[in-house]
Structure formats: C-alpha cells, structure tokens
Design an enzyme around this catalytic site. Structure first.
Site, PDB file in Angstrom:
ATOM      1  N   ASP A 157     -17.641   6.970   8.502  1.00 48.72           N
ATOM      2  CA  ASP A 157     -16.419   7.503   7.902  1.00 48.72           C
ATOM      3  C   ASP A 157     -16.280   8.975   8.270  1.00 48.72           C
ATOM      4  O   ASP A 157     -17.129   9.792   7.883  1.00 48.72           O
ATOM      5  CB  ASP A 157     -16.554   7.352   6.377  1.00 48.72           C
ATOM      6  CG  ASP A 157     -15.231   7.204   5.684  1.00 48.72           C
ATOM      7  OD1 ASP A 157     -14.199   7.190   6.354  1.00 48.72           O
ATOM      8  OD2 ASP A 157     -15.259   7.085   4.442  1.00 48.72           O
TER       9      ASP A 157
ATOM     10  N   GLU B 264      -8.807   8.375   7.686  1.00 50.16           N
ATOM     11  CA  GLU B 264      -7.772   8.183   6.657  1.00 50.16           C
ATOM     12  C   GLU B 264      -6.421   8.646   7.196  1.00 50.16           C
ATOM     13  O   GLU B 264      -6.344   9.655   7.915  1.00 50.16           O
ATOM     14  CB  GLU B 264      -8.123   8.982   5.395  1.00 50.16           C
ATOM     15  CG  GLU B 264      -9.348   8.434   4.685  1.00 50.16           C
ATOM     16  CD  GLU B 264      -9.649   9.153   3.372  1.00 50.16           C
ATOM     17  OE1 GLU B 264      -8.830   9.984   2.917  1.00 50.16           O
ATOM     18  OE2 GLU B 264     -10.713   8.866   2.799  1.00 50.16           O
TER      19      GLU B 264
ATOM     20  N   GLU C  13      -6.364   0.743   0.404  1.00 54.03           N
ATOM     21  CA  GLU C  13      -7.024   1.113  -0.858  1.00 54.03           C
ATOM     22  C   GLU C  13      -5.993   1.292  -1.961  1.00 54.03           C
ATOM     23  O   GLU C  13      -5.040   2.080  -1.824  1.00 54.03           O
ATOM     24  CB  GLU C  13      -7.851   2.397  -0.669  1.00 54.03           C
ATOM     25  CG  GLU C  13      -8.555   2.807  -1.970  1.00 54.03           C
ATOM     26  CD  GLU C  13      -9.691   3.801  -1.798  1.00 54.03           C
ATOM     27  OE1 GLU C  13     -10.034   4.155  -0.656  1.00 54.03           O
ATOM     28  OE2 GLU C  13     -10.226   4.225  -2.845  1.00 54.03           O
TER      29      GLU C  13
ATOM     30  N   LYS D 144     -14.057   5.489  10.996  1.00 54.61           N
ATOM     31  CA  LYS D 144     -12.886   5.254  10.141  1.00 54.61           C
ATOM     32  C   LYS D 144     -12.208   6.599   9.866  1.00 54.61           C
ATOM     33  O   LYS D 144     -12.879   7.600   9.626  1.00 54.61           O
ATOM     34  CB  LYS D 144     -13.287   4.584   8.821  1.00 54.61           C
ATOM     35  CG  LYS D 144     -12.103   4.385   7.864  1.00 54.61           C
ATOM     36  CD  LYS D 144     -12.457   3.489   6.705  1.00 54.61           C
ATOM     37  CE  LYS D 144     -13.158   4.193   5.574  1.00 54.61           C
ATOM     38  NZ  LYS D 144     -12.402   5.311   4.947  1.00 54.61           N
TER      39      LYS D 144
ATOM     40  N   ASP E 126     -17.645   8.109   3.154  1.00 54.47           N
ATOM     41  CA  ASP E 126     -17.836   9.475   2.640  1.00 54.47           C
ATOM     42  C   ASP E 126     -17.869   9.459   1.113  1.00 54.47           C
ATOM     43  O   ASP E 126     -18.103  10.484   0.475  1.00 54.47           O
ATOM     44  CB  ASP E 126     -16.795  10.457   3.200  1.00 54.47           C
ATOM     45  CG  ASP E 126     -15.371  10.123   2.785  1.00 54.47           C
ATOM     46  OD1 ASP E 126     -15.148   9.064   2.165  1.00 54.47           O
ATOM     47  OD2 ASP E 126     -14.464  10.931   3.086  1.00 54.47           O
ATOM     48  N   SER E 127     -17.682   8.259   0.521  1.00 55.82           N
ATOM     49  CA  SER E 127     -17.938   8.089  -0.916  1.00 55.82           C
ATOM     50  C   SER E 127     -19.365   8.496  -1.246  1.00 55.82           C
ATOM     51  O   SER E 127     -19.695   8.712  -2.418  1.00 55.82           O
ATOM     52  CB  SER E 127     -17.687   6.636  -1.334  1.00 55.82           C
ATOM     53  OG  SER E 127     -18.367   5.742  -0.475  1.00 55.82           O
TER      54      SER E 127
HETATM   55  O1  KIV Z   1     -15.802   6.154   1.495  1.00 60.43           O
HETATM   56  C1  KIV Z   1     -15.662   4.964   1.185  1.00 60.43           C
HETATM   57  O2  KIV Z   1     -16.535   4.331   0.592  1.00 60.43           O
HETATM   58  C2  KIV Z   1     -14.405   4.316   1.537  1.00 60.43           C
HETATM   59  C3  KIV Z   1     -14.157   2.956   0.998  1.00 60.43           C
HETATM   60  C4  KIV Z   1     -13.808   3.038  -0.424  1.00 60.43           C
HETATM   61  C5  KIV Z   1     -13.134   2.228   1.790  1.00 60.43           C
HETATM   62  O3  KIV Z   1     -13.606   4.886   2.232  1.00 60.43           O
END
Ligand code: KIV
Length: 278
Positions: free
Chosen positions: A83, A115, A182, A113, A44-45
């Site tokens: 994510d 969090e 992280e 994924k 989600d970056s």
């Molecule tokens: O969103 C992302 O890119 C991440 C990584 C930094 C692990 O969660």
C-alpha cells in the site's frame, strides 16, 4: 511463483469470490498464506493497528517497505500488494514510479495499491506501462480523512455515486488489475462491480463485490480501540492474550513457572566444586 494478477482477474470471470486480508509481519502472513488467501495487502492501516497512530497519514515508505519484506518472507503463494502511503505518489509521476519500484524491488511485493480515482489515473497508467501491477482504491480513502471530514460512507448521493462509478471506470481503463471499494453503499458497489471487467474488492461495500478485504487485526479481535461496523470478529484474540499474560504474571509470582521441566540440568557435582573453589 505466487498467484498472478491474471489468475486474480480470472476469478472474477469464473465468478469465484476473492478473499483478501491484510498482514503486516512474517508470522501472520505465513498463517494467512497457508490458510489459502490468494491476495495479501500490506495495508497502511498498519499505522493504526500496529504502530498506534490515529490515522494512516504518519506512515512512511520506510515503515511500509520494512513490513512488506517481512510479509513477503511469510507468503509463498499469495500475491502481495504493498500500500503506497500518504503523498508518496502525488508529487509527480516519476516520484510515484520511484516509490512503487521500492515496493517491488526492495520490498518484494508483486503489486502496489494507490488511493484515488481520476486524480491518480496518469500515475496508474505509467506504473502499469512500466510493468508494475496496480490495485485502485476508491470510496472512503483513509489518506484523505481530513479532506473527507472523517471516516464516513461515500457515494450515498447521486453526484458522488456517479463520480465513484466514473473513477472506477477510469482506473480500469488506466490498467488497474482490481479496485478496492471502501465504505460504499451495497447497491452502488453492485453496480460498479457489474460495470467493470476487473474485480472489485469490497470493505464495508456489501456482499456483491467480486472479493472482500478485511484488516486482519479486526477479524481476529486483536485491535479493539475501534471496531468498524463492517468488521466481523472471527476470534477474540485480545481477550485471550490478556488472559494468557495475566496467567503468566500470576505463575511467575507464585513460583509455579518455570518448573524443573522447563529448566536446563547440570551436573550438581560441578556446582559443589564451584562453591568450594570460590
Ligand atoms: O490499509 C488498508 O488496510 C486498506 C484496506 C482497508 C483496503 O487500505
């Protein structure tokens, strides 16, 4: 078939390091996959490095599914992890199950994924029970940036370090196949890595994790608004692209692009005919 979570877990057993990268589109995913990266994260970056938001919080599940589909089309061998964005797995376990299913069914990802540690353990257990592989993510969890008070290192004090160790164990027990650490201090990452049987994938977590993950735009030098301390630029593509665009502007203005070689020919007689007829 893409690489399986069993193969990823086996890499830890063989003490073979696991390189992971983010990707957000078809072209990049294809290159990352062809280069041999076994794990691709549609992070989600993308909210920050692709969509220009200041954090990952505005990213929607629709944004994520759209980009996941593109990445899956480009990745033939790598295992693609989607994510789950902010608040798509907290309201209820059934809500999380519904949204994770969208990643797998509509997006084509092989895993998701989430969090958080203990707080998402029941959700992780249910997703895994239903056949959806889950990667955990603890330490600096960017979706909690407002609660954490910024993008800071986590686990420097003994209370927080113990909590992170407990969270990592809880995620393993809940069935996660790997855990992202992280921005955790290197000695703590080393300890967590030693205590878990599933792989730890570090970002800003030192060299002793079982794998490393980086944001592709950081390592390519594409996203320059903010370069984290833990990122290494293997290329400076932003500067190269700016130069290429400046060259293009200058050639268009000076009439040196396009040349005859870049143009399509036609019988000149037909043009003469058109001229006289019109
Ligand atoms: O969103 C992302 O890119 C991440 C990584 C930094 C692990 O969660």
């Amino acid at each position: 078939m893409p690489i399986s979570i069993t193969e990823i877990k086996d890499m830890k057993r063989r003490t073979e390091k696991i390189p992971m990268l983010t990707a957000y589109d078809y072209v990049t995913a294809k290159m990352v996959d062809e280069a041999g990266v076994p794990l691709i994260l549609v992070g989600d970056s993308l909210g920050m490095v692709m969509l220009g938001y200041e954090s990952t919080i505005p990213v929607t599940i629709e944004d994520m599914i759209h980009h996941t589909k593109a990445v899956v089309r480009g990745a033939k061998r790598a295992l693609v992890v989607g994510d789950m964005p902010f608040m798509t797995y907290h309201l209820s376990v059934s809500d999380a199950l519904y949204n994770a299913t969208r990643f797998i069914q509509a997006g084509g990802a092989q895993a998701v994924k989430l969090e958080g540690g203990e707080v998402v353990a029941d959700t992780v257990r249910r997703l895994v029970d239903c056949g959806i592989p889950v990667m955990g993510h603890i330490g600096l969890t960017p979706q909690s940036v407002h609660q954490l008070g910024g993008f800071k290192v986590r686990g420097k004090g003994v209370v927080e370090a113990q909590k992170l160790l407990d969270d990592a164990r809880i995620l393993e027990e809940a069935g996660a196949f790997a855990v992202v650490l992280e921005c955790t201090p290197a000695p703590l990452s080393r300890l967590i890595t030693a205590k878990l049987t599933i792989p730890t994938i570090g970002i800003g977590a030192g060299p002793d994790c079982d794998g490393q993950v980086q944001v592709i735009s950081d390592i390519l030098g594409l996203y320059t608004d903010f370069v984290p301390k833990h990122a290494k630029q293997y290329a400076r593509l932003a500067a190269e692209i700016r130069q290429a665009v400046a060259d293009y502007i200058s050639e268009v203005k000076s009439l040196s692009f396009p040349t005859e070689a870049q143009s399509y020919a036609m019988d000149e007689g037909l043009i003469e005919q058109l001229k006289t007829e019109s």
